[in-house]
Design an enzyme around this catalytic site. Structure first.
Site, PDB file in Angstrom:
ATOM      1  N   ASP A  90       0.856  -1.178   0.000  1.00 37.10           N
ATOM      2  CA  ASP A  90       0.000   0.000   0.000  1.00 37.10           C
ATOM      3  C   ASP A  90       0.892   1.227   0.000  1.00 37.10           C
ATOM      4  OD1 ASP A  90      -2.378   1.771   0.516  1.00 37.10           O
ATOM      5  OD2 ASP A  90      -3.312  -0.186   0.858  1.00 37.10           O
ATOM      6  N   HIS A 119      -2.839   3.193  -4.577  1.00 37.85           N
ATOM      7  CA  HIS A 119      -2.255   2.723  -3.314  1.00 37.85           C
ATOM      8  C   HIS A 119      -0.820   2.228  -3.551  1.00 37.85           C
ATOM      9  CE1 HIS A 119      -5.736   3.176  -0.706  1.00 37.85           C
ATOM     10  NE2 HIS A 119      -6.495   2.613  -1.628  1.00 37.85           N
ATOM     11  N   GLU A 133      -9.895   2.637  -5.303  1.00 40.04           N
ATOM     12  CA  GLU A 133      -9.543   4.009  -4.914  1.00 40.04           C
ATOM     13  C   GLU A 133      -8.382   4.545  -5.761  1.00 40.04           C
ATOM     14  OE1 GLU A 133     -11.077   3.988  -0.285  1.00 40.04           O
ATOM     15  OE2 GLU A 133      -8.964   3.496  -0.662  1.00 40.04           O
TER      16      GLU A 133
END
Length: 522
Positions: free
Chosen positions: A171, A242, A305
């Site tokens: 991440d 990420h 995302e």
């Protein structure tokens, strides 16, 4: 009247009590050709002090019965013998877990502390899981979890008959897997200078460096340990968002040329990887090393995302869109995911991705959708013919707060109590029978922005993970009062014996609170 089998959690498909007990003592034998026999012998020798050799005056005997459903088992307990029939090695392991539960909490100790007789109630148990995917995501990217603690977590999953560990390895805040072709991913991307304590902009930065990573042999060991307990480890390398830890290690992966560090904050990050041929090759190389270590057919590519702002400003991204005939940056997101999916498919694997992958173009063949932002994406994907794992944040995110208690530590996300988790139904209402067959099961999530120690993980996970285990294993009909009775009278004492620092039902212990650390309830 309660049955002696009402201690079992998750609740079995069928249990019928009979008169009598089977006594265990120094003369009891434990036999059978399955690895679960040796596992059970090791656990019970420690707890009882009995030798449990392969010969004795009475016996617990394991055998294979392939007519049983996958992962299923049958226990037949009489005063003279215990006969265990299992569909496969995993079913035998689950039968062993049930036998251990029937012996009481002291059977979960690592040394003999029990002062009375050891015995099993007589009767028959027939059991198998409702769903084939009974998962838990463990985020080791935000806060690294030492290997010994991963083993402990796998033991706790196995005790609840869960069978998928979704291991979130990368991440913005850290890269946790050794990649031999690209050593800076761990040398640089594996640690950050500090961390935000508390939620987002409300939190404060500490000055404590945080890091760690697993070597390939570490991960092979984790995979083998999990496999012995019927658990598949599904690794996640999150792309194309990420990814700041990767960009910090190799700046040429980014879009801006900025010299970024590993991110010290939480949330959605604008920094995503670029879409050059070199970056696509980079991550293909990474996935090649991932599949060397993880035998799982399913590999997670993330896909969630992904802010599109940097691609909108990038001439290279616009050129890629023109080359591919794409009309939006969202389609470019889908293009990147498909590059990874095709590459993995050529190597005999298939992808699972967060539900955003269903919004950015046609899904690759065999792709599984993890429906996290709610249930609708899972419903739509199942109706369109795709397999689905249900993991909606509104229901099964265990890092979210579990009470409105004033001392709840770092209360973030939705309020999801033990009762809420137990009430969750993985097959959404209104889904037709054909589409419902494509719901593989469900998965809880333990994101670790605010779970920085194993003790914090225990608090967030349990006892709600115990409730979830029954949701995905047991028949769909629920009895909340009976579950709560089994939990409080029998299962919490087992967790105590295992040393699990779960959240008490009445509220946190003083040492489980985090005074002054801000959360953000939803």
């Amino acid at each position: 009247m309660l049955s002696p089998f009402d201690v079992l959690l998750p609740r079995p498909v069928e249990a019928t009590a009979a008169e009598g007990i089977f006594p265990l003592d120094e003369t009891t034998a434990l036999t059978g050709p399955l690895p679960a026999v040796e596992w059970l012998r090791t656990q019970l020798r420690a707890a009882t002090g009995f030798p449990l050799t392969e010969s004795g005056s009475s016996a617990i005997t394991f055998s294979v019965d392939e007519s049983l459903p996958a992962e299923g088992y049958r226990l037949e307990i009489t005063p003279a013998a215990v006969r265990v029939s299992a569909a496969d090695g995993t079913g035998a392991f689950y039968a062993a877990q049930s036998l251990r539960q029937l012996m009481g909490p002291a059977a979960f100790r690592r040394a003999a502390v029990h002062s009375g007789r050891w015995e099993l109630p007589c009767g028959t148990v027939v059991d198998h899981p409702r769903f084939g995917w009974r998962g838990c995501l463990l985020d080791v990217a935000r806060h690294f979890l030492p290997r010994s603690d991963v083993f402990r977590f796998l033991d706790l999953m196995a005790a609840h008959k869960l069978n998928v560990l979704h291991l979130h390895l990368t991440d913005d805040q850290g890269w946790r897997m050794e990649i031999e072709r690209y050593p800076r991913l761990t040398a640089v991307g594996g640690w950050r200078e500090r961390s935000t304590v508390g939620h987002g902009k409300l939190g404060a930065l500490d000055d404590r460096p945080h890091g760690g990573f697993y070597t390939k042999d570490d991960l092979r060991e984790i995979v083998a340990y999990a496999g012995e307990r019927g658990i598949t480890v599904v690794p996640e390398i999150d792309v194309p968002g990420h990814t700041q830890a990767a960009i910090a290690a190799y700046p040429e992966l980014g879009n801006t040329g900025a010299d970024l560090g590993v991110w010290t904050g939480w949330g959605i990050n604008p920094n995503v990887v670029n879409v050059s041929d070199e970056t696509v090759k980079f991550f293909r190389d990474v996935f090649d090393e991932v599949i060397e270590v993880f035998p799982s057919e399913v590999i997670c590519v993330g896909g969630d995302e992904v802010p599109l702002g940097q691609w909108r400003e990038s001439p290279d991204a616009r050129a890629r869109m023109a080359e591919q005939g794409l009309t939006s940056e969202a389609q470019l997101h889908g293009w990147f995911i498909r590059q990874m999916a095709v590459h993995l498919a050529e190597r005999g694997r298939r992808i699972i991705g967060w539900d955003e992958i269903a919004e950015v173009g046609d899904l690759p063949p065999g792709a599984i959708v993890a429906s996290w932002r709610g249930e609708q994406a899972g419903v739509d994907a199942a109706r369109a013919g795709h397999q689905v794992v249900m993991c909606p944040e509104q229901h099964v995110y265990l890092d979210h707060r579990q009470a409105d208690h004033p001392e709840e530590p770092i209360p973030v996300g939705y309020l999801r109590t033990l009762a809420d988790v137990y009430a969750y139904e993985p097959v959404p209402a209104g889904l037709d029978a054909d589409a419902a067959t494509r719901v593989l099961g469900a998965q809880t999530q333990l994101w670790t922005e605010h779970l920085d120690t194993p003790r914090r993980l225990d608090y967030a996970a349990f006892p709600r993970l115990s409730a979830f285990a029954e949701v995905v294993w047991s028949p769909a009909e629920r009895d909340p009062e009976a579950f709560l009775r089994r939990l409080t009278d029998h299962h919490l004492p087992r967790l105590d014996a295992l040393g699990v620092e779960y959240r008490p039902l009445a509220g946190p212990h003083p040492w489980q609170t985090r005074p002054g650390v801000p959360g953000l309830p939803r």
